[in-house]
Design a protein around this motif. Structure first.
Motif, PDB file in Angstrom:
ATOM      1  N   ALA A 252       0.825  -1.209   0.000  1.00 59.45           N
ATOM      2  CA  ALA A 252       0.000   0.000   0.000  1.00 59.45           C
ATOM      3  C   ALA A 252       0.864   1.266   0.000  1.00 59.45           C
ATOM      4  O   ALA A 252       0.524   2.255  -0.670  1.00 59.45           O
ATOM      5  N   THR A 253       1.954   1.225   0.734  1.00 59.12           N
ATOM      6  CA  THR A 253       2.868   2.369   0.765  1.00 59.12           C
ATOM      7  C   THR A 253       3.464   2.622  -0.608  1.00 59.12           C
ATOM      8  O   THR A 253       3.537   3.766  -1.078  1.00 59.12           O
ATOM      9  N   MET A 254       3.903   1.549  -1.279  1.00 57.94           N
ATOM     10  CA  MET A 254       4.489   1.710  -2.604  1.00 57.94           C
ATOM     11  C   MET A 254       3.440   2.163  -3.611  1.00 57.94           C
ATOM     12  O   MET A 254       3.724   2.984  -4.492  1.00 57.94           O
ATOM     13  N   ALA A 255       2.214   1.666  -3.483  1.00 55.83           N
ATOM     14  CA  ALA A 255       1.139   2.087  -4.397  1.00 55.83           C
ATOM     15  C   ALA A 255       0.888   3.587  -4.260  1.00 55.83           C
ATOM     16  O   ALA A 255       0.686   4.288  -5.266  1.00 55.83           O
ATOM     17  N   GLN A 256       0.887   4.092  -3.030  1.00 55.83           N
ATOM     18  CA  GLN A 256       0.704   5.528  -2.816  1.00 55.83           C
ATOM     19  C   GLN A 256       1.860   6.325  -3.418  1.00 55.83           C
ATOM     20  O   GLN A 256       1.652   7.380  -4.015  1.00 55.83           O
ATOM     21  N   ARG A 257       3.073   5.808  -3.262  1.00 59.37           N
ATOM     22  CA  ARG A 257       4.248   6.499  -3.798  1.00 59.37           C
ATOM     23  C   ARG A 257       4.153   6.609  -5.322  1.00 59.37           C
ATOM     24  O   ARG A 257       4.432   7.666  -5.903  1.00 59.37           O
ATOM     25  N   ILE A 258       3.757   5.527  -5.954  1.00 63.70           N
ATOM     26  CA  ILE A 258       3.651   5.521  -7.416  1.00 63.70           C
ATOM     27  C   ILE A 258       2.506   6.427  -7.868  1.00 63.70           C
ATOM     28  O   ILE A 258       2.643   7.182  -8.845  1.00 63.70           O
ATOM     29  N   SER A 259       1.380   6.388  -7.163  1.00 59.53           N
ATOM     30  CA  SER A 259       0.234   7.233  -7.524  1.00 59.53           C
ATOM     31  C   SER A 259       0.586   8.705  -7.410  1.00 59.53           C
ATOM     32  O   SER A 259       0.234   9.522  -8.273  1.00 59.53           O
ATOM     33  N   ARG A 260       1.286   9.073  -6.343  1.00 56.52           N
ATOM     34  CA  ARG A 260       1.703  10.474  -6.181  1.00 56.52           C
ATOM     35  C   ARG A 260       2.654  10.888  -7.300  1.00 56.52           C
ATOM     36  O   ARG A 260       2.584  12.013  -7.801  1.00 56.52           O
ATOM     37  N   ALA A 261       3.544   9.985  -7.675  1.00 51.35           N
ATOM     38  CA  ALA A 261       4.492  10.301  -8.747  1.00 51.35           C
ATOM     39  C   ALA A 261       3.763  10.534 -10.057  1.00 51.35           C
ATOM     40  O   ALA A 261       4.069  11.480 -10.801  1.00 51.35           O
ATOM     41  N   LYS A 262       2.768   9.718 -10.346  1.00 49.13           N
ATOM     42  CA  LYS A 262       2.019   9.879 -11.596  1.00 49.13           C
ATOM     43  C   LYS A 262       1.209  11.165 -11.592  1.00 49.13           C
ATOM     44  O   LYS A 262       1.094  11.830 -12.626  1.00 49.13           O
ATOM     45  N   ARG A 263       0.672  11.533 -10.450  1.00 47.85           N
ATOM     46  CA  ARG A 263      -0.064  12.796 -10.365  1.00 47.85           C
ATOM     47  C   ARG A 263       0.873  13.986 -10.569  1.00 47.85           C
ATOM     48  O   ARG A 263       0.501  14.978 -11.205  1.00 47.85           O
ATOM     49  N   ARG A 264       2.081  13.882 -10.047  1.00 43.60           N
ATOM     50  CA  ARG A 264       3.014  15.000 -10.140  1.00 43.60           C
ATOM     51  C   ARG A 264       3.408  15.282 -11.594  1.00 43.60           C
ATOM     52  O   ARG A 264       3.650  16.442 -11.964  1.00 43.60           O
ATOM     53  N   ILE A 265       3.490  14.248 -12.410  1.00 44.27           N
ATOM     54  CA  ILE A 265       3.913  14.450 -13.802  1.00 44.27           C
ATOM     55  C   ILE A 265       2.738  14.417 -14.769  1.00 44.27           C
ATOM     56  O   ILE A 265       2.928  14.316 -15.985  1.00 44.27           O
ATOM     57  N   ALA A 266       1.518  14.524 -14.233  1.00 50.44           N
ATOM     58  CA  ALA A 266       0.320  14.404 -15.079  1.00 50.44           C
ATOM     59  C   ALA A 266       0.282  15.437 -16.193  1.00 50.44           C
ATOM     60  O   ALA A 266      -0.214  15.173 -17.291  1.00 50.44           O
ATOM     61  N   ASP A 267       0.800  16.624 -15.932  1.00 50.24           N
ATOM     62  CA  ASP A 267       0.730  17.705 -16.925  1.00 50.24           C
ATOM     63  C   ASP A 267       1.998  17.835 -17.757  1.00 50.24           C
ATOM     64  O   ASP A 267       2.127  18.770 -18.548  1.00 50.24           O
ATOM     65  N   VAL A 268       2.935  16.916 -17.581  1.00 48.87           N
ATOM     66  CA  VAL A 268       4.178  16.981 -18.349  1.00 48.87           C
ATOM     67  C   VAL A 268       3.934  16.418 -19.742  1.00 48.87           C
ATOM     68  O   VAL A 268       3.428  15.312 -19.886  1.00 48.87           O
TER      69      VAL A 268
END
Length: 402
Positions: free
Chosen positions: A150-166
């Motif tokens: 669950a911790t890793m899933a949150q880390r990956i989800s946050r990373a994808k949100r951060r680069i969503a507009d790139v």
């Protein structure tokens, strides 16, 4: 056979898991080119990947890439339909492209750039690279990093949100990609997933799509270090230092490949830090015995590395090399210019003090270095070094002259 058949029904030759995972970057790239956002494309490809792993062992497709693209696209459409709040995206992707061979364009390099975007933390970039480029599941990545899924899933989800507009076409920084891959390599391994081997696979994949001396240098560095791995630990699990390793256990084929890559890169005369590090590793690999190591050349390469990076760690390792080439006194003089806060500095000083005959002081430093060590194997090795010296006559009573 009709080209309109469902890809999951097309028979063919067996495809192994590594090959399937190698299809991931191109597939994500195709979906993004067709209008999907990166996060949704990556999710869809992961779901299709799981289906492929279930089905292909019994019913492999003729064209694995086309199968994965089609299956991923359909999952993307299903996802769009199920999220009413994203109706516009649904309108953008709903029309399924006609069946046919996979697109020839390879967006692998752009995907590396995106996953190693400067806005991401090192840990997030590593996790996203392993998932989106490496095709690993969240559970595999979590187990390798010894964190809950669950911790890793949150880390990956946050990373994808951060680069969503790139933008997918935005120029990336190859140096950042190489840094992330190097971090993957040095992260070690846990359970069924060997991150060192995974880093080598990903770097090979990168080398296939970009010709660059530092990419070749990093791959050479990884291979030269990985070649020594069979000799790195004793049967009881204790760490074996380089000088004491059984060199007959080193992987000579891997060393030969690494040296070949390095020589080709150096011939283009565009030196970078990974080539310099690989040159140092190659000199160690070239010595038939520790006593035959060409320390003078190693010092010269460390000079180049310091010039290129001004890295405190490079200066630390240079001091140790100077101690081997020119004596402990010269090594200690070089070490004096290295800040006290640099990791493993205390261990380096302990080694040099021992070479200088200051055994009691070396025991103190080995013990202190063990206290500071963050890895169990390293700590145990340093404590063994202190215990070894303590068994010397007089050392335990503080007499450094014996």
């Amino acid at each position: 056979m009709s080209a309109s058949r469902d890809p999951e029904e097309i028979p063919g030759q067996p495809v192994d898991e590594e090959l399937i995972r190698g299809l991931i970057p191109v597939t994500i790239g195709v979906l993004v080119r067709r209008g999907a956002d990166f996060a949704s494309a990556e999710d869809a490809v992961q779901e299709a990947l799981l289906a492929a792993l279930r089905r292909w062992s019994e019913d492999p497709p003729h064209d694995p890439q086309a199968w994965l693209i089609t299956a991923s696209w359909r999952r993307l459409v299903d996802l769009a339909r199920s999220e009413e709040a994203r109706r516009r995206r649904h309108e953008r992707v709903d029309a399924e492209p006609p069946p046919g061979p996979a697109a020839s364009r390879d967006d692998t390099l752009q995907l590396y750039f995106l996953c190693a975007h400067p806005s991401l933390s090192s840990s997030a970039a590593v996790a996203l690279t392993l998932r989106a480029v490496g095709g690993l599941t969240t559970r595999q990545i979590a187990e390798a990093h010894l964190v809950p899924e669950a911790t890793m899933a949150q880390r990956i989800s946050r990373a994808k949100r951060r680069i969503a507009d790139v933008s997918f076409d935005q120029p990336g920084d190859l140096a950042t990609v190489l840094r992330v891959l190097h971090l993957v390599f040095t992260a070690g391994h846990s359970g069924d997933l060997d991150l060192a081997e995974e880093a080598i696979r990903l770097t090979r994949q990168l080398a296939a799509v970009v010709v660059d001396e530092e990419v070749a240098g990093l791959l050479a560095l990884m291979l030269l270090h990985q070649a020594r791995r069979p000799a790195r630990f004793a049967e009881d699990g204790s760490l074996v230092p380089l000088a004491a390793q059984d060199r007959a256990l080193w992987d000579t084929a891997m060393i030969s490949e690494g040296v070949g890559l390095l020589q080709a890169a150096l011939a283009r005369d565009r030196l970078g830090e990974y080539q310099a590090q690989a040159a140092i590793a190659a000199l160690h690999a070239d010595a038939a015995a520790a006593a035959e190591t060409d320390w003078s050349q190693i010092v010269e390469w460390y000079d180049e590395l310091v010039r290129l990076t001004d890295s405190p760690l490079a200066r630390l390792n240079r001091a140790v090399a100077v101690g081997e080439a020119d004596g402990a006194g010269a090594g200690l003089a070089a070490l004096a210019a290295v800040e006290e806060s640099v990791p493993r500095r205390v261990a380096a000083e302990a080694h040099l003090r021992e070479r200088a005959g200051e055994l009691a002081r070396a025991v103190e430093l080995y013990t202190e270095a063990a206290r500071r060590a963050t890895q169990l194997g390293e700590r145990d090795h340093l404590l063994r070094q202190a215990a070894r010296l303590n068994r010397r006559p007089g050392v335990g009573r503080g007499d450094a002259s014996h």
